[in-house]
Write an enzyme that holds these catalytic residues in place. Structure first.
Site, PDB file in Angstrom:
ATOM      1  CB  ALA A  33     -32.044  28.215 -20.806  1.00 28.89           C
ATOM      2  CD  GLU A 129     -19.080  22.241 -29.267  1.00 30.08           C
ATOM      3  OE1 GLU A 129     -19.942  22.818 -29.843  1.00 30.08           O
ATOM      4  OE2 GLU A 129     -18.127  21.957 -29.550  1.00 30.08           O
ATOM      5  N   GLY A 134     -13.021  18.856 -25.343  1.00 31.90           N
ATOM      6  CA  GLY A 134     -13.472  19.618 -23.885  1.00 31.90           C
ATOM      7  C   GLY A 134     -14.307  20.856 -23.996  1.00 31.90           C
ATOM      8  CE  LYS A 205     -11.670  13.886 -27.012  1.00 33.61           C
ATOM      9  NZ  LYS A 205     -10.308  14.323 -26.378  1.00 33.61           N
TER      10      LYS A 205
HETATM   11  P1  NAP Z   1     -15.598   9.605 -14.428  1.00 36.21           P
HETATM   12  O1  NAP Z   1     -14.769  10.677 -13.483  1.00 36.21           O
HETATM   13  O2  NAP Z   1     -14.624   8.195 -14.249  1.00 36.21           O
HETATM   14  O3  NAP Z   1     -16.925   9.289 -13.957  1.00 36.21           O
HETATM   15  C1  NAP Z   1     -17.842   8.354 -14.442  1.00 36.21           C
HETATM   16  C2  NAP Z   1     -19.077   8.283 -13.841  1.00 36.21           C
HETATM   17  O4  NAP Z   1     -20.057   7.448 -14.357  1.00 36.21           O
HETATM   18  C3  NAP Z   1     -18.860   7.923 -12.222  1.00 36.21           C
HETATM   19  O5  NAP Z   1     -19.839   8.519 -11.246  1.00 36.21           O
HETATM   20  C4  NAP Z   1     -19.553   6.377 -12.245  1.00 36.21           C
HETATM   21  O6  NAP Z   1     -19.980   5.807 -11.044  1.00 36.21           O
HETATM   22  C5  NAP Z   1     -20.717   6.317 -13.322  1.00 36.21           C
HETATM   23  N1  NAP Z   1     -20.823   5.250 -13.848  1.00 36.21           N
HETATM   24  C6  NAP Z   1     -19.704   4.610 -14.720  1.00 36.21           C
HETATM   25  N2  NAP Z   1     -20.208   3.307 -15.008  1.00 36.21           N
HETATM   26  C7  NAP Z   1     -21.327   3.111 -14.459  1.00 36.21           C
HETATM   27  C8  NAP Z   1     -22.400   2.318 -14.473  1.00 36.21           C
HETATM   28  N3  NAP Z   1     -22.524   1.206 -15.272  1.00 36.21           N
HETATM   29  N4  NAP Z   1     -23.432   2.647 -13.711  1.00 36.21           N
HETATM   30  C9  NAP Z   1     -23.852   3.495 -12.938  1.00 36.21           C
HETATM   31  N5  NAP Z   1     -22.706   4.455 -12.964  1.00 36.21           N
HETATM   32  C10 NAP Z   1     -21.629   4.449 -13.644  1.00 36.21           C
HETATM   33  O7  NAP Z   1     -15.297   9.854 -15.961  1.00 36.21           O
HETATM   34  P2  NAP Z   1     -15.517  11.175 -16.689  1.00 36.21           P
HETATM   35  O8  NAP Z   1     -14.022  11.850 -16.671  1.00 36.21           O
HETATM   36  O9  NAP Z   1     -16.499  12.121 -15.863  1.00 36.21           O
HETATM   37  O10 NAP Z   1     -15.856  10.832 -18.104  1.00 36.21           O
HETATM   38  C11 NAP Z   1     -17.158  10.507 -18.315  1.00 36.21           C
HETATM   39  C12 NAP Z   1     -17.243  10.725 -20.112  1.00 36.21           C
HETATM   40  O11 NAP Z   1     -17.063  11.993 -20.361  1.00 36.21           O
HETATM   41  C13 NAP Z   1     -16.620   9.664 -20.578  1.00 36.21           C
HETATM   42  O12 NAP Z   1     -17.199   9.390 -21.942  1.00 36.21           O
HETATM   43  C14 NAP Z   1     -15.181  10.700 -21.237  1.00 36.21           C
HETATM   44  O13 NAP Z   1     -14.657  10.271 -22.348  1.00 36.21           O
HETATM   45  C15 NAP Z   1     -15.985  11.959 -21.590  1.00 36.21           C
HETATM   46  N6  NAP Z   1     -15.242  13.150 -21.191  1.00 36.21           N
HETATM   47  C16 NAP Z   1     -14.232  13.271 -20.138  1.00 36.21           C
HETATM   48  C17 NAP Z   1     -13.570  14.627 -19.982  1.00 36.21           C
HETATM   49  C18 NAP Z   1     -12.639  14.891 -18.827  1.00 36.21           C
HETATM   50  O14 NAP Z   1     -11.829  15.696 -18.858  1.00 36.21           O
HETATM   51  N7  NAP Z   1     -12.531  13.967 -17.758  1.00 36.21           N
HETATM   52  C19 NAP Z   1     -13.635  15.434 -21.005  1.00 36.21           C
HETATM   53  C20 NAP Z   1     -14.551  15.410 -22.047  1.00 36.21           C
HETATM   54  C21 NAP Z   1     -15.310  14.245 -22.261  1.00 36.21           C
HETATM   55  P3  NAP Z   1     -19.055   5.824  -9.685  1.00 36.21           P
HETATM   56  O15 NAP Z   1     -18.772   7.334  -9.420  1.00 36.21           O
HETATM   57  O16 NAP Z   1     -19.846   5.280  -8.656  1.00 36.21           O
HETATM   58  O17 NAP Z   1     -17.991   5.146  -9.963  1.00 36.21           O
HETATM   59  N1  HSE Z   2      -9.234  11.867 -21.851  1.00 36.47           N
HETATM   60  C1  HSE Z   2      -9.706  12.966 -22.589  1.00 36.47           C
HETATM   61  C2  HSE Z   2      -8.619  13.929 -22.901  1.00 36.47           C
HETATM   62  C3  HSE Z   2     -10.742  13.658 -21.979  1.00 36.47           C
HETATM   63  O1  HSE Z   2      -7.401  13.543 -22.274  1.00 36.47           O
HETATM   64  O2  HSE Z   2      -8.667  14.586 -23.953  1.00 36.47           O
HETATM   65  C4  HSE Z   2     -11.145  14.871 -22.753  1.00 36.47           C
HETATM   66  O3  HSE Z   2     -12.043  14.427 -23.815  1.00 36.47           O
END
Ligand code: NAP
Ligand code: HSE
Length: 433
Positions: A33, A129, A134, A205
């Site tokens: 970076a 991205e 993922g 997506k």
């Molecule tokens: P997650 O594990 O449920 O984490 C969500 C986080 O956001 C938690 O720390 C939660 O706080 C916080 N949060 C949610 N609403 C909030 C609010 N109103 N105020 C403050 N904090 C808040 O979800 P994740 O799996 O990381 O996914 C997050 C995003 O990434 C989503 O859009 C998902 O589609 C995307 N994504 C996920 C993956 C995957 O493999 N999981 C892959 C690609 C993209 P607390 O911890 O206090 O509940």
């Molecule tokens: N819930 C999503 C999946 C996370 O299973 O593909 C990655 O975008």
């Protein structure tokens, strides 16, 4: 150069995956970076948790203003999920002149045009991205690597949770609900897992992929969406007998009449590479005029694979790479095309049909007559013995390509026969040749 401070909105699977990659590979990343990148604050709802030692430098906060309005923070990573308040906070970050990196495909697919317009006004980057597939750098590949091509179509396994469920059901005979619970525990599933199993996440997506492939505005409402919840173990086994695998596929194709946008379970010949993409892995097959077919493969969900994509975006943003070189959807904003989106009834595809019929003479003749009357040709038939004590048999048909509207009316007519029981299971078939 001064270290760049990063604020994370959300510190769950993706937020912590991102901070972990940033911390563990700090030296390597700063050489790339040109400066140090530090995840300094993370917004959560509940701060009562123990973080691993590697993340102890991250201050947990509950007030979004302490990130959005902190002049020291120049990059905001949105890893919360959902529409609101994520949209509102992201727009506030952009309005405050902060670059934004998001993993939230629901947000980009539905509100991307609004968010990009706001970012153009304040001259900041919005990078996404991690929102598609993922850890696979497929946005970069299509927007930049294929910039010389006219893209004809793309097809992708773009939901890790669904692919994980289908693979475990096929390979280990496990139950749908049991595998979904495991996918949730592993951090793959969305907060509302119906988004995964009903195809909504894949539709988000696909919306993004279609826009960057064809240079059209984001059009989530145009995506025909079906999930995997109706797929039975029998369908998986019958498909294998016929030489196919069932995959949950997103397809975007440019035809002379318009663009097809569809997400549904699909039978794919088992000899295709993409038919052998298993577990949480994703793959996107892109067919373009100059390069021909290219395939992008990797982990579709999970903490560090997704963190890998988020960090790559942060590095791009810090280098000033995106705003200077790459428009948000890959095409200059003023040139986005008004290409019509095709209704699903206009889409042409082959079909797998599973019909439950009375085991009596004349049934097959009736079915064939109805299909022939709609000009639907049969490619293969599989007829099974009835279960002991039952008079009902499953009949499996593979058809040639036909307009979906014709198949809809054939199915309605066959279902109305007295010798046919229940709904006909219909799965589309794609050769992907
Ligand atoms: P997650 O594990 O449920 O984490 C969500 C986080 O956001 C938690 O720390 C939660 O706080 C916080 N949060 C949610 N609403 C909030 C609010 N109103 N105020 C403050 N904090 C808040 O979800 P994740 O799996 O990381 O996914 C997050 C995003 O990434 C989503 O859009 C998902 O589609 C995307 N994504 C996920 C993956 C995957 O493999 N999981 C892959 C690609 C993209 P607390 O911890 O206090 O509940
Ligand atoms: N819930 C999503 C999946 C996370 O299973 O593909 C990655 O975008």
């Amino acid at each position: 150069m001064k270290p760049v401070k990063i604020g994370l909105l959300g510190f769950g699977t993706v937020g912590q995956g991102t901070a972990t990659v940033l911390a563990r590979n700090a030296a390597e990343i700063s050489r790339r970076a040109g400066c140090e990148l530090i995840a300094c604050k993370a917004l959560v709802r509940n701060t009562d948790r123990e973080l691993p030692a590697m993340l102890s430098h991250v201050e947990l906060v509950t007030d979004p203003a302490s990130i959005l309005d902190d002049p020291e923070i120049s990059v905001v990573v949105e890893a919360m999920g959902g529409d609101e308040p994520a949209r509102d906070w992201l727009l506030r970050a952009v309005g405050n002149g902060k670059h934004v990196v998001t993993a939230n495909k629901a947000l980009i697919a539905q509100f991307g045009d609004e968010i990009f317009a706001a970012a153009r006004k304040t001259g900041v980057d919005v990078a996404y991205e991690a929102a598609v597939a993922g850890g696979i750098p497929v946005i970069k590949a299509i927007r930049e690597g294929l910039a010389g091509n006219r893209i004809n179509w793309l097809a992708g396994i773009i939901n890790g949770t669904s692919n994980f469920i289908l693979t475990e059901m096929r390979d280990k005979g496990r139950d749908f609900a049991d595998v979904l619970t495991e996918a949730q525990a592993l951090g793959y599933a969305e907060a509302d897992p119906t988004f995964d199993v009903e195809g909504i996440d894949a539709a988000h997506k696909l919306t993004i992929l279609a826009s960057i492939a064809f240079g059209v505005p984001l059009n989530f409402d145009a995506v025909y969406t079906e999930g995997i919840s109706e797929i039975s173990r029998d369908d998986t086994a019958f498909a294998e007998e016929l030489g196919y695998r069932i995959k949950h596929l997103g397809m975007a194709r440019k035809t002379e009449a318009g663009i097809e946008l569809r997400v549904h379970p699909t039978l794919i010949p088992e000899r295709r590479l993409i038919a052998n993409v298993d577990g949480v892995m994703n793959a996107v097959l892109v067919h373009a005029d100059a390069v021909g077919p290219t395939l992008y493969y990797g982990a579709g969900a999970g903490a560090e694979p997704t963190g890998s994509s988020v960090v790559a975006d942060i590095v791009d943003v810090v280098r000033g790479a995106n705003s200077a070189r790459v428009p948000h959807l890959g095409f200059q904003f003023e040139t986005l095309a008004d290409t019509p989106m095709l209704a699903q009834s206009e889409v042409e595809t082959a079909f797998y049909l599973r019909i439950t019929a009375e085991d009596q003479p004349g049934v097959m003749a009736d079915i064939s007559r109805i299909l022939a009357s709609k000009e639907i040709s049969i490619e293969a038939i599989l007829q099974k013995e009835p279960d002991p004590g039952s008079t009902r048999v499953p009949i499996i048909l593979l058809t040639r390509k036909i307009r979906e509207g014709s198949m809809d009316s054939a199915i309605a007519e066959i279902e109305s026969l007295a010798t046919i029981h229940g709904k006909i299971m219909r799965i589309r078939v794609e050769s992907l040749g």
